[in-house]
Design a protein around this motif. Structure first.
Motif, PDB file in Angstrom:
ATOM      1  N   LEU A   1       9.047  -8.881  -3.544  1.00 44.08           N
ATOM      2  CA  LEU A   1       9.482  -7.544  -3.960  1.00 44.08           C
ATOM      3  C   LEU A   1       9.343  -6.539  -2.821  1.00 44.08           C
ATOM      4  O   LEU A   1      10.229  -5.695  -2.608  1.00 44.08           O
ATOM      5  CB  LEU A   1       8.668  -7.090  -5.166  1.00 44.08           C
ATOM      6  N   GLU A   2       8.254  -6.616  -2.088  1.00 40.06           N
ATOM      7  CA  GLU A   2       8.049  -5.703  -0.956  1.00 40.06           C
ATOM      8  C   GLU A   2       9.128  -5.909   0.101  1.00 40.06           C
ATOM      9  O   GLU A   2       9.689  -4.952   0.640  1.00 40.06           O
ATOM     10  CB  GLU A   2       6.651  -5.926  -0.373  1.00 40.06           C
ATOM     11  N   GLN A   3       9.442  -7.169   0.376  1.00 41.63           N
ATOM     12  CA  GLN A   3      10.482  -7.488   1.350  1.00 41.63           C
ATOM     13  C   GLN A   3      11.842  -6.990   0.868  1.00 41.63           C
ATOM     14  O   GLN A   3      12.626  -6.410   1.643  1.00 41.63           O
ATOM     15  CB  GLN A   3      10.522  -8.998   1.574  1.00 41.63           C
ATOM     16  N   MET A   4      12.140  -7.177  -0.385  1.00 44.64           N
ATOM     17  CA  MET A   4      13.404  -6.717  -0.955  1.00 44.64           C
ATOM     18  C   MET A   4      13.546  -5.208  -0.810  1.00 44.64           C
ATOM     19  O   MET A   4      14.610  -4.698  -0.413  1.00 44.64           O
ATOM     20  CB  MET A   4      13.494  -7.123  -2.422  1.00 44.64           C
ATOM     21  N   ASP A   5      12.497  -4.495  -1.109  1.00 41.89           N
ATOM     22  CA  ASP A   5      12.549  -3.029  -1.028  1.00 41.89           C
ATOM     23  C   ASP A   5      12.794  -2.562   0.402  1.00 41.89           C
ATOM     24  O   ASP A   5      13.513  -1.583   0.630  1.00 41.89           O
ATOM     25  CB  ASP A   5      11.245  -2.437  -1.566  1.00 41.89           C
ATOM     26  N   ARG A   6      12.217  -3.245   1.369  1.00 42.59           N
ATOM     27  CA  ARG A   6      12.397  -2.851   2.768  1.00 42.59           C
ATOM     28  C   ARG A   6      13.821  -3.055   3.251  1.00 42.59           C
ATOM     29  O   ARG A   6      14.291  -2.348   4.146  1.00 42.59           O
ATOM     30  CB  ARG A   6      11.443  -3.635   3.678  1.00 42.59           C
ATOM     31  N   HIS A   7      14.516  -4.024   2.667  1.00 44.05           N
ATOM     32  CA  HIS A   7      15.841  -4.382   3.179  1.00 44.05           C
ATOM     33  C   HIS A   7      16.988  -3.969   2.260  1.00 44.05           C
ATOM     34  O   HIS A   7      18.137  -4.371   2.483  1.00 44.05           O
ATOM     35  CB  HIS A   7      15.899  -5.889   3.438  1.00 44.05           C
TER      36      HIS A   7
END
Length: 315
Positions: free
Chosen positions: A36-42
């Motif tokens: 989820l953190e990675q998704m939000d960043r990209h």
């Protein structure tokens, strides 16, 4: 131009469930929270999780139990985060009756978004008649089928000491697509929406050569096919763009299929996080893509293939 609200159709969950694959590879770290953190960043709105071959290296009851545990775990992730995740059902591919039963449970009870499997199962490629019973069930339902490469046992001695993802995965996807078409399975099960990963391996490059030579030399123990019939079979697949965003790759793929059959995929967590932004940049800078096309590739095409996820996102 820019891309946002992406749906990534090629994302894997590492669950620690499944029989050992024939590839010796240390599994990367994975968690729902980290994803989820990675998704939000990209700028990724949602990802479609899959564990395509988890149950394909076991047989019988053991394989069925693996598939059930994987699917219930993935369904639990979707239930907790319904607008961020979709999930594809894992099957016990070497157990025909078990695979049909798991399709029914995964789609009707767990409400999963489709089915996933590997290009070959125990060295037998999709398109072989031994898989007909569960392909018939998927065809009856008109499911979306995500197919990920998995090398055969005989591939390892030929890998030149390189990781399977460097070349062998590409060749394995090519063999699967070609076998599905030349054995007639793709046409017989035409209501299944099949996604071949990594832009179909080498299919875009060989999309004229294979049909020509199949027409010239024929197909062992199978009816002859014209070059046009083989090419039409190739054109019936969907393709994701995992590690396939260079201009030469995109030109070849667009010569084969329209943009409506192309999808975003980043292959997390097996590809490094640093590969996401360059891939997006490649697509934004590709001269044949305008804003409307980028929106279709990054989101709209996936929503058509995954209507249950589309309904969740709509809320």
């Amino acid at each position: 131009m820019s891309v946002s609200n992406i749906i990534d159709v090629h994302s894997h969950a590492i669950l620690g469930i499944g029989a050992g694959a024939p590839i010796s590879q240390k599994m990367p770290d994975w968690s729902v929270e980290g994803t989820l953190e990675q998704m939000d960043r990209h700028g990724i709105d949602a990802v479609v999780l899959s564990v395509p071959d988890a149950a394909n290296h076991a047989e019988g009851k053991a394989a069925c139990e693996i598939a059930r545990r994987v699917n219930e775990k993935l369904a639990e992730v979707v239930q907790r985060h319904p607008t961020r995740f979709g999930a594809m059902a894992t099957l016990p591919g070497r157990d025909a009756a078990g695979a049909v039963a798991e399709i029914e449970y995964a789609l009707d009870t767990l409400k999963m978004d489709g089915v996933c499997t590997s290009t070959n199962i125990n060295d037998v490629y999709l398109g072989d008649p031994s898989f007909d019973s569960w392909f018939e069930e998927m065809n009856r339902r008109g499911v979306t089928l995500f197919v990920h490469p998995m090398i055969t046992k005989t591939s390892a001695p030929l890998d030149l000491g390189l990781n399977a993802s460097v070349m062998e995965f590409m060749f394995d996807s090519t063999r699967m697509v070609t076998n599905m078409v030349t054995k007639g399975a793709k046409k017989r099960f035409s209501d299944i929406k099949m996604i071949s990963t990594h832009a179909g391996g080498t299919i875009p490059f060989l999309a004229s050569r294979i049909p020509l030579l199949v027409n010239l030399f024929g197909i062992k123990d199978h009816p002859a096919m014209t070059a046009a019939e083989v090419r039409e079979g190739f054109q019936s697949f969907y393709f994701d763009l995992t590690a396939a965003t260079t201009q030469s790759q995109l030109v070849g793929l667009l010569d084969l299929v329209p943009t409506s059959q192309i999808l975003f995929g980043f292959d997390m967590p097996f590809m490094p996080d640093s590969s996401i932004e360059p891939a997006i940049k490649d697509l934004v800078n590709f001269p044949q893509f305008d804003e409307a096309t980028l929106k279709a590739l990054s989101r709209d095409n996936a929503l058509r293939l995954y209507p249950a996820m589309a309904a969740r996102l709509a809320h």
